[in-house]
Design an enzyme around this catalytic site. Structure first.
Site, PDB file in Angstrom:
ATOM      1  N   CYS A 276       7.525   6.227  42.611  1.00 10.56           N
ATOM      2  CA  CYS A 276       6.093   6.241  41.928  1.00 10.56           C
ATOM      3  C   CYS A 276       6.528   6.376  40.251  1.00 10.56           C
ATOM      4  O   CYS A 276       5.847   5.509  39.630  1.00 10.56           O
ATOM      5  CB  CYS A 276       5.202   7.469  42.332  1.00 10.56           C
ATOM      6  SG  CYS A 276       6.018   8.984  42.932  1.00 10.56           S
ATOM      7  N   ARG A 305      17.053  11.496  49.538  1.00  7.16           N
ATOM      8  CA  ARG A 305      16.731  12.957  49.492  1.00  7.16           C
ATOM      9  C   ARG A 305      17.501  13.849  50.430  1.00  7.16           C
ATOM     10  O   ARG A 305      18.083  13.304  51.502  1.00  7.16           O
ATOM     11  CB  ARG A 305      15.134  13.064  50.010  1.00  7.16           C
ATOM     12  CG  ARG A 305      14.143  12.249  49.538  1.00  7.16           C
ATOM     13  CD  ARG A 305      13.026  12.224  50.167  1.00  7.16           C
ATOM     14  NE  ARG A 305      11.924  11.365  49.337  1.00  7.16           N
ATOM     15  CZ  ARG A 305      10.666  11.113  49.730  1.00  7.16           C
ATOM     16  NH1 ARG A 305      10.319  11.774  50.814  1.00  7.16           N
ATOM     17  NH2 ARG A 305       9.923  10.483  49.267  1.00  7.16           N
ATOM     18  N   GLN A 323      11.377   3.222  51.965  1.00  4.50           N
ATOM     19  CA  GLN A 323       9.884   3.814  52.048  1.00  4.50           C
ATOM     20  C   GLN A 323       8.950   2.599  52.012  1.00  4.50           C
ATOM     21  O   GLN A 323       9.240   1.921  51.058  1.00  4.50           O
ATOM     22  CB  GLN A 323       9.811   4.795  51.074  1.00  4.50           C
ATOM     23  CG  GLN A 323       8.487   5.574  51.424  1.00  4.50           C
ATOM     24  CD  GLN A 323       8.298   7.036  50.455  1.00  4.50           C
ATOM     25  OE1 GLN A 323       8.852   6.920  49.358  1.00  4.50           O
ATOM     26  NE2 GLN A 323       7.866   7.883  50.848  1.00  4.50           N
ATOM     27  N   ASP A 325       6.252   1.748  50.457  1.00  5.62           N
ATOM     28  CA  ASP A 325       5.449   2.500  49.466  1.00  5.62           C
ATOM     29  C   ASP A 325       4.545   1.495  48.878  1.00  5.62           C
ATOM     30  O   ASP A 325       4.792   0.344  48.658  1.00  5.62           O
ATOM     31  CB  ASP A 325       6.297   2.916  48.281  1.00  5.62           C
ATOM     32  CG  ASP A 325       6.144   4.448  47.818  1.00  5.62           C
ATOM     33  OD1 ASP A 325       4.933   4.786  48.035  1.00  5.62           O
ATOM     34  OD2 ASP A 325       6.955   4.772  47.001  1.00  5.62           O
ATOM     35  N   HIS A 327       1.282   1.725  45.678  1.00  6.51           N
ATOM     36  CA  HIS A 327       0.519   2.396  44.385  1.00  6.51           C
ATOM     37  C   HIS A 327      -0.958   1.615  44.002  1.00  6.51           C
ATOM     38  O   HIS A 327      -0.476   0.318  43.993  1.00  6.51           O
ATOM     39  CB  HIS A 327       1.394   3.003  43.122  1.00  6.51           C
ATOM     40  CG  HIS A 327       2.347   3.932  43.794  1.00  6.51           C
ATOM     41  ND1 HIS A 327       3.727   3.694  44.071  1.00  6.51           N
ATOM     42  CD2 HIS A 327       2.203   5.323  43.814  1.00  6.51           C
ATOM     43  CE1 HIS A 327       4.319   4.790  44.400  1.00  6.51           C
ATOM     44  NE2 HIS A 327       3.431   5.791  44.270  1.00  6.51           N
ATOM     45  N   LYS A 407      -5.989  13.989  50.393  1.00  9.22           N
ATOM     46  CA  LYS A 407      -5.323  12.999  50.901  1.00  9.22           C
ATOM     47  C   LYS A 407      -5.751  12.922  52.364  1.00  9.22           C
ATOM     48  O   LYS A 407      -6.397  13.647  52.779  1.00  9.22           O
ATOM     49  CB  LYS A 407      -3.692  13.091  50.972  1.00  9.22           C
ATOM     50  CG  LYS A 407      -3.265  14.315  51.839  1.00  9.22           C
ATOM     51  CD  LYS A 407      -1.965  14.438  51.961  1.00  9.22           C
ATOM     52  CE  LYS A 407      -1.275  15.721  52.721  1.00  9.22           C
ATOM     53  NZ  LYS A 407       0.242  15.737  52.878  1.00  9.22           N
ATOM     54  N   HIS A 453      -1.216   6.997  45.904  1.00  6.84           N
ATOM     55  CA  HIS A 453      -0.155   6.555  46.627  1.00  6.84           C
ATOM     56  C   HIS A 453      -0.516   6.489  48.173  1.00  6.84           C
ATOM     57  O   HIS A 453      -1.211   6.966  48.744  1.00  6.84           O
ATOM     58  CB  HIS A 453       0.830   7.967  46.759  1.00  6.84           C
ATOM     59  CG  HIS A 453       1.230   8.475  45.497  1.00  6.84           C
ATOM     60  ND1 HIS A 453       2.485   8.436  44.810  1.00  6.84           N
ATOM     61  CD2 HIS A 453       0.642   9.553  44.703  1.00  6.84           C
ATOM     62  CE1 HIS A 453       2.414   9.172  43.842  1.00  6.84           C
ATOM     63  NE2 HIS A 453       1.450   9.826  43.550  1.00  6.84           N
TER      64      HIS A 453
END
Length: 584
Positions: A276, A305, A323, A325, A327, A407, A453
């Site tokens: 992000c 991670r 990921q 991902d 946005h 969320k 997200h």
């Protein structure tokens, strides 16, 4: 709110773990205890024992558990001061429990639960009496590092299941056996899909050619559908300056999951745990107008991670992963439509991969949160309206949202009825503030954009592992790394087989030719074991007639057909058509 049924199951599983620990203490008085929680599938307890437990020991432990159940003694809760609890655990030599006690936050109630002659440091909850546990079975034992840290002592983790009847236990055992057969680690090795190499490090995945082929098919489908749904794709770096992670807040709140920094030109750079902040930097490259919004940016971004070695699990829990991902940056007026579109898109993508049973969980504002109340109310309302507008069941998790926004979590059930967390649609009021994001509204003034997200599959590694287990390695034709294998009956027709192969490859069918001098039965068995969707047998008769004998992985012999007929069948089993997953 979450149903009482889930709480009852949790109580049963937690209580069964407690009874198992009591039984182990009776049989092995010198045992040291750690923890014994309920899990999604049953329960376990971690023990420090000199004797190495084996399945043959389960009979005696189960017999002792049965005695405790028959005694039908109550589960009794006793609150304790920290000093009293410390004194009790030290007197019993329970060093692991002492460390657990030390980690209980100041001011939190410390409680013990007892049943008969056994007492355990425990929050609960439990059933009323030991006799409330009707049926149970110990299933396996494995090593587990204390607190999941490889430098800590290795404990023995004893697993079990509990149910309302022996019949339900038998059903659960059958499901466990089927899960064992479908284990993605087992199938990954048998089908040569992926590996973890000790020389490189745990939690780091090596994709072999067949696994990489499936991954490429997933990625190609993913990209195509994102373009169809008006997303643009981004690529961002794998590392970033410390200042970036300080601004985002990761160094304050997420540092224990980040890898150590590297020195670059005298400054600290960190491998990215998230994508992000990079997407935000692209947003900030120019002043945006309300006419530019919404911006939908997606990335298959690899992140890193730190996970303790004790929790690493094949593809499902790793240290480096890609990921899927995205946005979304939009105005307050656009947010409702964007959320609804994101939910619909997520559902259709999951269903395209064969996951029809999808449940949503709406997580609302927690006690500690950032952002104006009006924004939280609007955000939550838009999530509710989106969920009400699509064909998906949902439950509300009151106070379960992140501190920076509410969320929606989307969970699927696989072929074994196991629930998996997949997509997330997450509001964020925090990062737009921290990075001072703005757009020029129709009034000519600066305004703060909304940021969402959004992930559909989670990580490709985890999603692939779930796919392997869902299909037991027998991927649908459009996802199979090898779709067709041509099997010549004799050496004399190998050339005809090669011609069939060439026709298939000319239209991008993933096919191979097995020209080895083996009997047909052996070739078919090998193809079945490798879970190839179709086998094309060609012999002198097929060559003379210009046809192929088709055998399907699931249905067996389908008879002879022309190459054109077979190609039409393959096309019908191709990837889901774009219109089937496009936004409405």
């Amino acid at each position: 709110m979450f149903g009482e049924g889930l709480l009852d199951i949790h109580r049963m599983r937690h209580s069964a773990a407690h009874i198992m620990a009591a039984a182990v203490c009776r049989l092995y008085p010198d045992v040291k205890l750690d923890i014994g929680p309920a899990t999604d599938a049953g329960f376990y307890y971690d023990f420090d024992l000199e004797q190495r437990l084996a399945p043959e020991d389960f009979v005696a432990i189960e017999a002792e558990m049965a005695k405790i159940v028959k005694e039908n003694v109550p589960f009794e809760r006793v609150e304790s001061s920290r000093e009293e609890a410390d004194k009790l655990l030290r007197a019993r030599g329970q060093s692991f429990k002492l460390e657990r006690l030390a980690n209980i936050p100041a001011g939190e109630v410390i409680s013990f639960y007892g049943c008969g002659d056994f007492t355990d440091l425990c929050r609960g909850p439990h059933v009323e009496r030991t006799g409330d546990i009707k049926a149970f079975k110990l299933t396996s034992v494995a090593g587990s590092y204390f607190r999941g840290i490889e430098t800590n002592p290795m404990l023995q983790r004893l697993y079990g299941i509990v149910a309302a009847s022996d019949k339900e236990i038998r059903i659960q055992l059958e499901r466990i056996e089927e899960a064992r057969k479908r284990d993605h680690r087992k199938l990954g090795k048998e089908l040569d899909l992926f590996s973890v190499q000790e020389a490189v490090g745990p939690g780091l995945i090596h994709w072999h050619p067949k696994g990489a082929r499936v991954r490429a098919l997933i990625e190609d489908f993913w990209r195509k559908e994102h373009f169809r749904n008006d997303y643009e794709l981004l690529y961002t770096p794998h590392i970033g300056r410390a200042q970036l992670w300080e601004t985002s807040g990761h160094l304050q709140f997420y540092k224990e999951n980040m890898y150590s920094p590297m020195d670059v030109d005298g400054g600290d750079y960190f491998p990215k745990p998230m994508n992000c902040p990079f997407h935000i930097q692209i947003y900030k490259t120019s002043m945006r107008s309300y006419r530019d919004l919404p911006l939908r940016w997606a990335e298959l971004g690899t992140v890193y991670r730190y996970e303790k070695s004790g929790v690493l699990h094949g593809l499902l829990r790793v240290r480096g992963f890609t990921q899927d991902d995205a946005h979304i940056f939009c105005t307050p007026e656009q947010i409702e439509h964007e959320i609804a579109a994101a939910v619909q898109f997520a559902l259709r993508i999951l269903r395209a991969f064969g996951f029809e049973n999808v449940t949503a969980y709406l997580a609302t504002k927690p006690a500690k949160a950032v952002g104006e109340d009006a924004r939280w109310e609007q955000a939550t309302a838009s999530l509710v309206k989106a969920l009400n507008g699509v064909n998906v069941a949902y439950e509300t998790d009151e106070g379960g949202g992140a501190f920076y926004g509410p969320k929606i979590d989307l969970k699927i059930k696989d072929a074994l009825d196991r629930e998996w967390q997949m997509g997330t649609i997450q509001f964020d009021f925090n990062l737009p503030e921290k990075f001072d994001l703005a757009y020029i509204g129709d009034d000519g003034k600066e305004h703060r954009p909304y940021m969402v997200h959004r992930a559909l599959l989670g990580s490709l590694e985890r999603f692939f592992g779930i796919l392997v287990e869902h299909y037991a390695g027998a991927f649908p034709t459009w996802l199979a790394p090898e779709q067709v294998r041509v099997l010549p009956l004799t050496e004399q027709v190998t050339q005809y087989g090669a011609e069939i192969l060439a026709k298939l490859k000319a239209v991008d069918v993933r096919a191979t030719l097995d020209s080895r001098s083996e009997k047909l039965g052996a070739k078919i068995r090998r193809a079945q074991m490798e879970k190839i969707p179709y086998m094309l047998v060609v012999g002198p008769k097929e060559q003379e007639a210009g046809v192929i004998a088709v055998r399907a992985r699931a249905q067996g012999d389908l008879g002879t057909m022309s190459v054109a007929e077979f190609m039409s069948r393959l096309e019908s089993e191709g990837p889901p058509h774009g219109r089937a997953v496009a936004q409405e």
